[in-house]
Design a protein around this motif. Structure first.
Motif, PDB file in Angstrom:
ATOM      1  N   VAL A  82     -15.709 -25.875  22.163  1.00  0.00           N
ATOM      2  CA  VAL A  82     -16.382 -25.997  23.457  1.00  0.00           C
ATOM      3  C   VAL A  82     -15.633 -27.058  24.249  1.00  0.00           C
ATOM      4  O   VAL A  82     -15.569 -28.221  23.837  1.00  0.00           O
ATOM      5  N   THR A  83     -15.042 -26.666  25.364  1.00  0.00           N
ATOM      6  CA  THR A  83     -14.212 -27.570  26.163  1.00  0.00           C
ATOM      7  C   THR A  83     -15.027 -28.196  27.281  1.00  0.00           C
ATOM      8  O   THR A  83     -15.723 -27.496  28.024  1.00  0.00           O
ATOM      9  N   LEU A  84     -14.937 -29.513  27.406  1.00  0.00           N
ATOM     10  CA  LEU A  84     -15.607 -30.253  28.476  1.00  0.00           C
ATOM     11  C   LEU A  84     -14.603 -30.493  29.597  1.00  0.00           C
ATOM     12  O   LEU A  84     -13.769 -31.394  29.516  1.00  0.00           O
ATOM     13  N   ASP A  85     -14.669 -29.663  30.640  1.00  0.00           N
ATOM     14  CA  ASP A  85     -13.720 -29.753  31.752  1.00  0.00           C
ATOM     15  C   ASP A  85     -14.310 -30.638  32.840  1.00  0.00           C
ATOM     16  O   ASP A  85     -15.160 -30.224  33.616  1.00  0.00           O
ATOM     17  N   TYR A  86     -13.853 -31.890  32.889  1.00  0.00           N
ATOM     18  CA  TYR A  86     -14.370 -32.870  33.846  1.00  0.00           C
ATOM     19  C   TYR A  86     -13.692 -32.773  35.209  1.00  0.00           C
ATOM     20  O   TYR A  86     -14.052 -33.498  36.140  1.00  0.00           O
ATOM     21  N   SER A  87     -12.692 -31.904  35.345  1.00  0.00           N
ATOM     22  CA  SER A  87     -11.927 -31.819  36.591  1.00  0.00           C
ATOM     23  C   SER A  87     -12.532 -30.842  37.596  1.00  0.00           C
ATOM     24  O   SER A  87     -11.948 -30.596  38.644  1.00  0.00           O
ATOM     25  N   LEU A 133      -7.446 -18.677  17.802  1.00  0.00           N
ATOM     26  CA  LEU A 133      -8.495 -19.615  18.214  1.00  0.00           C
ATOM     27  C   LEU A 133      -9.179 -19.091  19.465  1.00  0.00           C
ATOM     28  O   LEU A 133      -8.542 -18.433  20.300  1.00  0.00           O
ATOM     29  N   ILE A 134     -10.458 -19.407  19.610  1.00  0.00           N
ATOM     30  CA  ILE A 134     -11.218 -19.033  20.804  1.00  0.00           C
ATOM     31  C   ILE A 134     -11.991 -20.259  21.282  1.00  0.00           C
ATOM     32  O   ILE A 134     -12.642 -20.944  20.482  1.00  0.00           O
ATOM     33  N   SER A 135     -11.926 -20.514  22.570  1.00  0.00           N
ATOM     34  CA  SER A 135     -12.668 -21.627  23.152  1.00  0.00           C
ATOM     35  C   SER A 135     -13.431 -21.151  24.375  1.00  0.00           C
ATOM     36  O   SER A 135     -13.020 -20.200  25.044  1.00  0.00           O
ATOM     37  N   VAL A 136     -14.544 -21.813  24.658  1.00  0.00           N
ATOM     38  CA  VAL A 136     -15.336 -21.516  25.847  1.00  0.00           C
ATOM     39  C   VAL A 136     -15.430 -22.778  26.689  1.00  0.00           C
ATOM     40  O   VAL A 136     -15.524 -23.890  26.160  1.00  0.00           O
ATOM     41  N   CYS A 137     -15.400 -22.584  28.002  1.00  0.00           N
ATOM     42  CA  CYS A 137     -15.463 -23.706  28.943  1.00  0.00           C
ATOM     43  C   CYS A 137     -16.583 -23.433  29.940  1.00  0.00           C
ATOM     44  O   CYS A 137     -16.375 -22.742  30.943  1.00  0.00           O
ATOM     45  N   PRO A 138     -17.800 -23.937  29.688  1.00  0.00           N
ATOM     46  CA  PRO A 138     -18.927 -23.693  30.605  1.00  0.00           C
ATOM     47  C   PRO A 138     -18.735 -24.406  31.933  1.00  0.00           C
ATOM     48  O   PRO A 138     -18.108 -25.469  32.014  1.00  0.00           O
ATOM     49  N   ARG A 139     -19.328 -23.814  32.995  1.00  0.00           N
ATOM     50  CA  ARG A 139     -19.198 -24.371  34.338  1.00  0.00           C
ATOM     51  C   ARG A 139     -20.531 -24.825  34.932  1.00  0.00           C
ATOM     52  O   ARG A 139     -20.537 -25.340  36.052  1.00  0.00           O
ATOM     53  N   ASN A 140     -21.639 -24.634  34.229  1.00  0.00           N
ATOM     54  CA  ASN A 140     -22.922 -25.097  34.757  1.00  0.00           C
ATOM     55  C   ASN A 140     -23.872 -25.390  33.598  1.00  0.00           C
ATOM     56  O   ASN A 140     -23.569 -25.117  32.439  1.00  0.00           O
ATOM     57  N   ALA A 169     -26.350 -28.522  17.918  1.00  0.00           N
ATOM     58  CA  ALA A 169     -26.098 -27.088  17.737  1.00  0.00           C
ATOM     59  C   ALA A 169     -24.616 -26.820  17.481  1.00  0.00           C
ATOM     60  O   ALA A 169     -24.258 -25.999  16.633  1.00  0.00           O
ATOM     61  N   VAL A 170     -23.753 -27.504  18.211  1.00  0.00           N
ATOM     62  CA  VAL A 170     -22.313 -27.335  18.015  1.00  0.00           C
ATOM     63  C   VAL A 170     -21.891 -27.810  16.627  1.00  0.00           C
ATOM     64  O   VAL A 170     -21.096 -27.157  15.940  1.00  0.00           O
ATOM     65  N   THR A 171     -22.431 -28.946  16.210  1.00  0.00           N
ATOM     66  CA  THR A 171     -22.072 -29.512  14.907  1.00  0.00           C
ATOM     67  C   THR A 171     -22.523 -28.615  13.763  1.00  0.00           C
ATOM     68  O   THR A 171     -21.792 -28.416  12.783  1.00  0.00           O
ATOM     69  N   GLU A 172     -23.722 -28.055  13.861  1.00  0.00           N
ATOM     70  CA  GLU A 172     -24.239 -27.208  12.792  1.00  0.00           C
ATOM     71  C   GLU A 172     -23.418 -25.936  12.614  1.00  0.00           C
ATOM     72  O   GLU A 172     -23.375 -25.370  11.516  1.00  0.00           O
ATOM     73  N   ARG A 173     -22.777 -25.471  13.673  1.00  0.00           N
ATOM     74  CA  ARG A 173     -21.941 -24.270  13.575  1.00  0.00           C
ATOM     75  C   ARG A 173     -20.497 -24.583  13.188  1.00  0.00           C
ATOM     76  O   ARG A 173     -19.681 -23.678  13.052  1.00  0.00           O
ATOM     77  N   GLY A 174     -20.185 -25.843  13.056  1.00  0.00           N
ATOM     78  CA  GLY A 174     -18.819 -26.208  12.704  1.00  0.00           C
ATOM     79  C   GLY A 174     -17.858 -26.119  13.865  1.00  0.00           C
ATOM     80  O   GLY A 174     -16.636 -26.165  13.664  1.00  0.00           O
ATOM     81  N   MET A 175     -18.365 -25.967  15.098  1.00  0.00           N
ATOM     82  CA  MET A 175     -17.503 -25.907  16.272  1.00  0.00           C
ATOM     83  C   MET A 175     -17.034 -27.307  16.651  1.00  0.00           C
ATOM     84  O   MET A 175     -17.607 -28.315  16.219  1.00  0.00           O
ATOM     85  N   ALA A 176     -16.010 -27.373  17.465  1.00  0.00           N
ATOM     86  CA  ALA A 176     -15.471 -28.653  17.912  1.00  0.00           C
ATOM     87  C   ALA A 176     -15.729 -28.843  19.402  1.00  0.00           C
ATOM     88  O   ALA A 176     -15.822 -27.875  20.155  1.00  0.00           O
ATOM     89  N   VAL A 177     -15.824 -30.096  19.801  1.00  0.00           N
ATOM     90  CA  VAL A 177     -15.921 -30.465  21.210  1.00  0.00           C
ATOM     91  C   VAL A 177     -14.555 -30.986  21.636  1.00  0.00           C
ATOM     92  O   VAL A 177     -13.989 -31.879  20.997  1.00  0.00           O
ATOM     93  N   GLU A 178     -14.035 -30.432  22.727  1.00  0.00           N
ATOM     94  CA  GLU A 178     -12.678 -30.769  23.163  1.00  0.00           C
ATOM     95  C   GLU A 178     -12.695 -31.378  24.559  1.00  0.00           C
ATOM     96  O   GLU A 178     -13.425 -30.935  25.442  1.00  0.00           O
ATOM     97  N   ILE A 179     -11.855 -32.401  24.737  1.00  0.00           N
ATOM     98  CA  ILE A 179     -11.662 -33.021  26.049  1.00  0.00           C
ATOM     99  C   ILE A 179     -10.170 -32.984  26.376  1.00  0.00           C
ATOM    100  O   ILE A 179      -9.356 -33.503  25.611  1.00  0.00           O
ATOM    101  N   PRO A 180      -9.772 -32.365  27.481  1.00  0.00           N
ATOM    102  CA  PRO A 180      -8.352 -32.367  27.871  1.00  0.00           C
ATOM    103  C   PRO A 180      -7.951 -33.716  28.462  1.00  0.00           C
ATOM    104  O   PRO A 180      -8.759 -34.391  29.104  1.00  0.00           O
TER     105      PRO A 180
END
Length: 361
Positions: free
Chosen positions: A166-171, A142-149, A188-199
Motif C-alpha cells: 500500500v503506497t502512501l503518495d503524499y505528492s 509484485l502488485i501495489s495499490v495507491c489510494p487517492r481518498n 489490517a495491513v499488518t495482519e495480511r502481511g502487506m507492506a506500507v511504502e513511502i516514496p
C-alpha cells in the motif's frame, strides 16, 4: 617499505551488497522496489535509460529492483506484463558464447504493477478470489495499490489482499495525505502481511513536498503504536520540471538509512531494514500469493517462535532474556511505553521541521 592503502568504498554504501550479491551485515541485500518505467522517448532511448538505472543501482549497493508499470483503476488487455514491460527493455544478447542467449543484468529485476485507485468500486478487483483479472495480476511479480481518498484507502487496507504493498503518495495534495491513517488500517495491513511504502524521490526533487514527506512519516509512526508493520521506502516519481531526471534521482542505501533516522525520526531497526529485510518480506509474500499459498498472511506475521527476515531465530538464552525484559520495566534498555511507539518523535513543537538544508538536489 610503504604500506598499501586499503581502497575506500563508496560513500553511503556501508553494510549493503554490491552488484555481486554478497550478503550485508544484516544478511540481506538492498532493494529498490519502486523504479518507475520511462514513459517518454523512443524504444532505444528507454532501453538506454533503464540500462543506466540498473547500472547505477548495482554500483551503489543495490542487489534487487522492481520496475513499475502504473495503471489507473481497472487493468486493460494492454497492461499484460509482456506487453507493458517486455524483458527486451533491459536484456541484451551475449556477444561471446551465444548471441541468442539473453545476458543477465547485474541485479535481480522484478516486474511490478502499481494501481492508482480513485473509485471505491475498483477496489473489489483486487480482492482474493475475484477472478475477472486474476490471470493478468498473477503475471506480475509484485502488485501495489495507491489510494487517492479516504474511502478507497480504508477499503484497500481491509480488503485488497491481492496487493502486496500500500503506497502512501503524499505528492497528491498540499503538505498532507488526502486521507487519515488510522491504527485500524495499519492493523489490517499488518495482519495480511502487506507492506506500507513511502516514496522518497518526490521530496528530494521538489522543495514543497519535503514537508509532506515528514508529515506523512509522523502520521504513520503515530498510527503504528503497539504494532510492527512492514515499512519500505522506494524511489517513486522522478519527474522534475516535466522531464525524467533518471539516475540523478537515486540515493545510496546508506544515505536512505541516515535520512530515515535523522530527518524522518524512524527508529534504528526500521531504518536499517527499510531497504533490505523488509523488502525481502514483501517479495516472499508476493511469491506465496502468486503460487497459491493457502494462507499468505500466516507466513509473514511476526509471531513468536516463527523465524523470519524481521524476526530472526533466537536461542534459549535470548528467549529467557526477552521474558525477563517483558516482566520488567524495559525492553533492551528502552522503556516499554516508548518501545511500543514505532519510531515516534515526541518533540512535535514545530509544524515545519524541514529547513533549507534538508536534501539538496
Amino acid at each position: 617499505m610503504t604500506k598499501r592503502k586499503r581502497p575506500r568504498g563508496s560513500r553511503g554504501a556501508r553494510d549493503v551488497t554490491n552488484a555481486g550479491g554478497n550478503s550485508s551485515a544484516s544478511g540481506q541485500g538492498a532493494s529498490d522496489l519502486m523504479v518507475l518505467m520511462p514513459t517518454s522517448g523512443s524504444l532505444i532511448k528507454r532501453q538506454l535509460q533503464i540500462k543506466e538505472i540498473i547500472n547505477r543501482l548495482a554500483e551503489t549497493g543495490f542487489s534487487q529492483m522492481a520496475l513499475v508499470h502504473t495503471i489507473y483503476g481497472r487493468p486493460k488487455p494492454e497492461d499484460r506484463v509482456d506487453t507493458a514491460m517486455p524483458k527486451s527493455l533491459w536484456e541484451t544478447s551475449r556477444t561471446d558464447d551465444d548471441e541468442n542467449k539473453p545476458k543477465d543484468p547485474p541485479i535481480r529485476i522484478y516486474r511490478r504493477l502499481h494501481v492508482v485507485l480513485e473509485n471505491l468500486s475498483d477496489v473489489g478487483l483486487y480482492m482474493k478470489n475475484q477472478g475477472l483479472c486474476q490471470e493478468l495480476l498473477k503475471e506480475y511479480d509484485l502488485i501495489s495499490v495507491c489510494p487517492r481518498n479516504e474511502g478507497v484507502f480504508q477499503s484497500a487496507c481491509a480488503t485488497a489482499s491481492v496487493a502486496d504493498i500500500v503506497t502512501l503518495d503524499y505528492s497528491i495534495r498540499g503538505t498532507r495525505l488526502p486521507y487519515k491513517i488510522r491504527p485500524a488500517d495499519i492493523k489490517a495491513v499488518t495482519e495480511r502481511g502487506m507492506a506500507v511504502e513511502i516514496p522518497l524521490v518526490p521530496a528530494l526533487l521538489h522543495t514543497k513536498q519535503r514537508k509532506a514527506l515528514v508529515q506523512t512519516s509522523r502520521e504513520l509512526q503515530r498510527s503504528c503504536a503497539g504494532m510492527k508493520p512492514t515499512i519500505i521506502f522506494g524511489s517513486g516519481d522522478r519527474t522534475f520540471e516535466e522531464s525524467d531526471v533518471g539516475t540523478m534521482g537515486f540515493r545510496m542505501p546508506g544515505d536512505i538509512t541516515n535520512l530515515l533516522q535523522t530527518v524522518l525520526h524512524f527508529d534504528a531497526k526500521t531504518a536499517k531494514v527499510a531497504t533490505g529485510a523488509a523488502c525481502e518480506m514483501v517479495i516472499r509474500r508476493a511469491q506465496a500469493r502468486r503460487w497459491g499459498e493457502s494462507d499468505v498472511s500466516a507466513v509473514f506475521l511476526h509471531e513468536k517462535g516463527k523465524p523470519s527476515a524481521l524476526n530472526p531465530p533466537t536461542t534459549k538464552e535470548d528467549d529467557e532474556n526477552s521474558d525477563a525484559d517483558m516482566n520488567g520495566d524495559e525492553i533492551d534498555g528502552t522503556p516499554i511505553a516508548k518501545a511500543a511507539r514505532v519510531g515516534h518523535n515526541d518533540d512535535e513543537a514545530s509544524d515545519d521541521p524541514v529547513g533549507d538544508g534538508f536534501i539538496q538536489f
